[in-house]
Motif scaffolding. Sequence first.
Motif, PDB file in Angstrom:
ATOM      1  N   PHE A   1      17.888  13.571 -21.834  1.00  0.00           N
ATOM      2  CA  PHE A   1      16.484  13.807 -21.512  1.00  0.00           C
ATOM      3  C   PHE A   1      15.647  12.663 -22.076  1.00  0.00           C
ATOM      4  CE2 PHE A   1      17.096  16.008 -25.590  1.00  0.00           C
ATOM      5  CZ  PHE A   1      16.020  15.548 -26.339  1.00  0.00           C
ATOM      6  N   LYS A   2      14.446  12.493 -21.522  1.00  0.00           N
ATOM      7  CA  LYS A   2      13.572  11.422 -21.994  1.00  0.00           C
ATOM      8  C   LYS A   2      12.497  11.993 -22.914  1.00  0.00           C
ATOM      9  CE  LYS A   2      10.187  11.446 -18.214  1.00  0.00           C
ATOM     10  NZ  LYS A   2       9.611  10.717 -17.073  1.00  0.00           N
ATOM     11  N   THR A   3      12.023  11.143 -23.812  1.00  0.00           N
ATOM     12  CA  THR A   3      10.947  11.500 -24.721  1.00  0.00           C
ATOM     13  C   THR A   3      10.304  10.195 -25.181  1.00  0.00           C
ATOM     14  OG1 THR A   3      10.402  12.659 -26.786  1.00  0.00           O
ATOM     15  CG2 THR A   3      12.525  11.552 -26.709  1.00  0.00           C
ATOM     16  N   SER A   4       9.498  10.255 -26.224  1.00  0.00           N
ATOM     17  CA  SER A   4       8.924   9.049 -26.826  1.00  0.00           C
ATOM     18  C   SER A   4       8.938   9.246 -28.334  1.00  0.00           C
ATOM     19  CB  SER A   4       7.492   8.824 -26.332  1.00  0.00           C
ATOM     20  OG  SER A   4       6.907   7.711 -27.001  1.00  0.00           O
ATOM     21  N   LEU A   5       9.687   8.393 -29.031  1.00  0.00           N
ATOM     22  CA  LEU A   5       9.807   8.483 -30.481  1.00  0.00           C
ATOM     23  C   LEU A   5       9.455   7.151 -31.114  1.00  0.00           C
ATOM     24  CD1 LEU A   5      13.210  10.431 -30.768  1.00  0.00           C
ATOM     25  CD2 LEU A   5      10.891  11.374 -30.945  1.00  0.00           C
ATOM     26  N   LEU A   6       8.696   7.203 -32.189  1.00  0.00           N
ATOM     27  CA  LEU A   6       8.319   5.994 -32.938  1.00  0.00           C
ATOM     28  C   LEU A   6       7.697   4.947 -32.009  1.00  0.00           C
ATOM     29  CD1 LEU A   6      11.460   5.723 -35.250  1.00  0.00           C
ATOM     30  CD2 LEU A   6       9.264   6.812 -35.753  1.00  0.00           C
ATOM     31  N   ALA A   7       6.829   5.411 -31.116  1.00  0.00           N
ATOM     32  CA  ALA A   7       6.073   4.557 -30.192  1.00  0.00           C
ATOM     33  C   ALA A   7       6.966   3.843 -29.183  1.00  0.00           C
ATOM     34  CB  ALA A   7       5.241   3.540 -30.962  1.00  0.00           C
TER      35      ALA A   7
ATOM     36  N   GLN B   1      15.852   7.822 -10.344  1.00  0.00           N
ATOM     37  CA  GLN B   1      15.184   8.878 -11.091  1.00  0.00           C
ATOM     38  C   GLN B   1      15.447   8.736 -12.586  1.00  0.00           C
ATOM     39  OE1 GLN B   1      16.354  12.838 -10.149  1.00  0.00           O
ATOM     40  NE2 GLN B   1      14.871  13.787 -11.519  1.00  0.00           N
ATOM     41  N   LEU B   2      14.375   8.722 -13.353  1.00  0.00           N
ATOM     42  CA  LEU B   2      14.506   8.719 -14.800  1.00  0.00           C
ATOM     43  C   LEU B   2      14.961  10.094 -15.268  1.00  0.00           C
ATOM     44  CD1 LEU B   2      11.205   6.859 -15.752  1.00  0.00           C
ATOM     45  CD2 LEU B   2      13.523   5.954 -15.965  1.00  0.00           C
ATOM     46  N   PRO B   3      15.566  10.188 -16.435  1.00  0.00           N
ATOM     47  CA  PRO B   3      15.901  11.511 -16.971  1.00  0.00           C
ATOM     48  C   PRO B   3      14.650  12.377 -17.064  1.00  0.00           C
ATOM     49  CG  PRO B   3      16.976   9.781 -18.244  1.00  0.00           C
ATOM     50  CD  PRO B   3      16.027   9.090 -17.314  1.00  0.00           C
ATOM     51  N   LEU B   4      14.830  13.663 -16.915  1.00  0.00           N
ATOM     52  CA  LEU B   4      13.710  14.591 -17.025  1.00  0.00           C
ATOM     53  C   LEU B   4      13.257  14.682 -18.475  1.00  0.00           C
ATOM     54  CD1 LEU B   4      15.097  17.462 -14.751  1.00  0.00           C
ATOM     55  CD2 LEU B   4      13.599  15.557 -14.102  1.00  0.00           C
ATOM     56  N   GLY B   5      12.013  15.080 -18.669  1.00  0.00           N
ATOM     57  CA  GLY B   5      11.475  15.199 -20.009  1.00  0.00           C
ATOM     58  C   GLY B   5      10.014  14.808 -20.017  1.00  0.00           C
ATOM     59  N   ARG B   6       9.428  14.761 -21.191  1.00  0.00           N
ATOM     60  CA  ARG B   6       8.037  14.327 -21.292  1.00  0.00           C
ATOM     61  C   ARG B   6       7.900  13.363 -22.456  1.00  0.00           C
ATOM     62  NH1 ARG B   6       4.495  17.156 -24.775  1.00  0.00           N
ATOM     63  NH2 ARG B   6       5.532  18.648 -26.152  1.00  0.00           N
ATOM     64  N   THR B   7       6.919  12.476 -22.342  1.00  0.00           N
ATOM     65  CA  THR B   7       6.733  11.452 -23.373  1.00  0.00           C
ATOM     66  C   THR B   7       5.581  11.766 -24.308  1.00  0.00           C
ATOM     67  OG1 THR B   7       5.427  10.182 -21.773  1.00  0.00           O
ATOM     68  CG2 THR B   7       7.757   9.606 -22.007  1.00  0.00           C
ATOM     69  N   GLY B   8       4.920  12.897 -24.111  1.00  0.00           N
ATOM     70  CA  GLY B   8       3.888  13.314 -25.056  1.00  0.00           C
ATOM     71  C   GLY B   8       2.640  12.448 -25.018  1.00  0.00           C
ATOM     72  N   PHE B   9       1.954  12.388 -26.139  1.00  0.00           N
ATOM     73  CA  PHE B   9       0.705  11.636 -26.227  1.00  0.00           C
ATOM     74  C   PHE B   9       0.962  10.128 -26.253  1.00  0.00           C
ATOM     75  CE2 PHE B   9      -0.157  15.740 -28.313  1.00  0.00           C
ATOM     76  CZ  PHE B   9      -1.219  16.172 -27.520  1.00  0.00           C
ATOM     77  N   PRO B  10      -0.020   9.321 -25.824  1.00  0.00           N
ATOM     78  CA  PRO B  10       0.138   7.858 -25.889  1.00  0.00           C
ATOM     79  C   PRO B  10       0.454   7.412 -27.319  1.00  0.00           C
ATOM     80  CG  PRO B  10      -1.793   8.445 -24.595  1.00  0.00           C
ATOM     81  CD  PRO B  10      -1.309   9.723 -25.221  1.00  0.00           C
ATOM     82  N   ILE B  11       1.338   6.441 -27.438  1.00  0.00           N
ATOM     83  CA  ILE B  11       1.764   5.828 -28.704  1.00  0.00           C
ATOM     84  C   ILE B  11       2.522   6.834 -29.579  1.00  0.00           C
ATOM     85  CG2 ILE B  11       1.074   4.620 -30.804  1.00  0.00           C
ATOM     86  CD1 ILE B  11      -1.330   3.542 -29.303  1.00  0.00           C
ATOM     87  N   VAL B  12       1.860   7.931 -29.936  1.00  0.00           N
ATOM     88  CA  VAL B  12       2.491   8.915 -30.825  1.00  0.00           C
ATOM     89  C   VAL B  12       3.682   9.575 -30.156  1.00  0.00           C
ATOM     90  CG1 VAL B  12       2.142  11.083 -32.077  1.00  0.00           C
ATOM     91  CG2 VAL B  12       0.331   9.361 -32.028  1.00  0.00           C
ATOM     92  N   GLY B  13       3.578   9.830 -28.841  1.00  0.00           N
ATOM     93  CA  GLY B  13       4.666  10.471 -28.127  1.00  0.00           C
ATOM     94  C   GLY B  13       4.964  11.852 -28.670  1.00  0.00           C
ATOM     95  N   GLU B  14       6.241  12.134 -28.895  1.00  0.00           N
ATOM     96  CA  GLU B  14       6.653  13.409 -29.479  1.00  0.00           C
ATOM     97  C   GLU B  14       7.129  13.237 -30.920  1.00  0.00           C
ATOM     98  OE1 GLU B  14       7.994  16.480 -26.229  1.00  0.00           O
ATOM     99  OE2 GLU B  14       9.442  14.833 -26.288  1.00  0.00           O
ATOM    100  N   THR B  15       6.767  12.114 -31.531  1.00  0.00           N
ATOM    101  CA  THR B  15       7.231  11.814 -32.881  1.00  0.00           C
ATOM    102  C   THR B  15       6.805  12.869 -33.885  1.00  0.00           C
ATOM    103  OG1 THR B  15       7.103   9.440 -32.386  1.00  0.00           O
ATOM    104  CG2 THR B  15       7.258  10.062 -34.698  1.00  0.00           C
ATOM    105  N   LEU B  16       5.550  13.301 -33.814  1.00  0.00           N
ATOM    106  CA  LEU B  16       5.050  14.267 -34.793  1.00  0.00           C
ATOM    107  C   LEU B  16       5.772  15.604 -34.668  1.00  0.00           C
ATOM    108  CD1 LEU B  16       1.199  13.527 -34.721  1.00  0.00           C
ATOM    109  CD2 LEU B  16       2.934  12.667 -36.313  1.00  0.00           C
ATOM    110  N   GLU B  17       6.039  16.028 -33.429  1.00  0.00           N
ATOM    111  CA  GLU B  17       6.770  17.275 -33.224  1.00  0.00           C
ATOM    112  C   GLU B  17       8.205  17.139 -33.719  1.00  0.00           C
ATOM    113  OE1 GLU B  17       7.716  20.525 -29.662  1.00  0.00           O
ATOM    114  OE2 GLU B  17       6.638  18.656 -29.215  1.00  0.00           O
TER     115      GLU B  17
END
Length: 479
Positions: A78-84, A36-52
Amino acid sequence: MQETANDHLFLFLSLLLFLIVILAFSLRQVFSGKDQLPLGRTGFPIVGETLEFMSMGRKGTPEKFFKERMAKYSPKVFKTSLLAEKTVVFCGASGNKFLFSNENKLVTSWWPRSVEKIFPSSTQTSTFEESLKMRNLLPQFLKPEALQKYVGTMDIVARSHLDTHWNNHKKVTVFPLAKNYTFTLACRLFLSVDNPTQIAKFSDPFNLLVAGILSVPVNIPGTKFNKAINATKTIRKEMIRIIRQRTADLGAGIVILGNDILSHMLITTDENGQFMKEMDIADKIIGLLIGGHDTTSAAITFILKYLAELPKVYDKVLQEVEELAIEKNGGDLLNWEDLKKMKYCWNVVNEVLRMAPPLQGNFREALTDFTYAGFSIPKGWKLYWNANTTHKNPKYFSEPEKFEPSRFEGKGPIPFTYVPFGGGPRMCPGKEYARLEILVFMYNIVRRFKWEKVILDEKIVVDPMPMMANGLPIRLYPH
């Protein structure tokens, strides 16, 4: 016929329900197990949660990004997506300890693609390899024993800076002046360059470079990233000119060998007996100047902010530096032993760095698959730690929004909770250098001035390090 059709429909629905239950059970087994990966969300493709992530920083609440996700998903990771990049954020003291303790074992240093594009290595080695080379070059200049001889020079530069830019001014803006001080000092100690005109050639391009290092890597005219790339080209040209002049001076015996970092790089060979290339030296010196530029400048700015807001803290700092001044004979320069006596001043600095750490966090990369806190971390994923998950956490610091220098008396904070300089093998090598240049500046400015904020409710923004929205304009009152 109708009954037969109903029987078939019932059988079909029963089978479908059975399959759904089996599938749900299987998925539960997978996601509750070690994969199981850490819980969380990766947001929009490429951008992820970088803008937030960046948006919360610009609003002055970078810790909110982490607090919300720690409360929703897990206080540990937790997982996310930063700087693509797919990213796992490690939280709290246990997360810091894990990453710092597993350097070059499970994790390794990683820099965003924007850094690689701004600083393409002329030797085609990785940023990690270049970082190792730099760390091998630095110890003899940045270890405490070597730094002792720099204190007098720091004092000279601080006095000259205040004479030129602060004296006879009723109002100044702190951040740009703090950058002038730290950058002038770095040029003096790293390059033996003290010509104001020559230093000025670097100043504006460096501001653009620093602003673009951790920006969104979109190379379009007008973007921070594009400006940073162009600024780097300008700085490199001037740096190459200085390197060639220094090479000629060394050949003519004009400069004492090894008297600064630039000279040392020019005379040092690698394991194959090869000298470093001009471009490699230029990039490494630029990296050093960046490290000693905005981070310490931001720290000095926030020190003056809190001293303006907290008169009792200011009075105790003034008392300590005046007691030290009485011990000095006339205009004698500060020395290493003097700075060791500035214990309360250093506690104030530490509390400032807890409240507003210039280094908000940093990235690592997973070298292999491993598990942490019951979750699977895949090889190649980017890992991120952030100081605010401990610095602003009441679990580690009671009343975290209260400014309290006494936190650093005695044994100080719990290990891995106070991390303004990182930790482990990759702890900032310039920590002691920063301590000295900050204390020297505090000693000189507090003895000369008291001050008050011009904008009482000036906002704090984080982009990517904390700074005052208007640079902290203050009104000066000479003693």
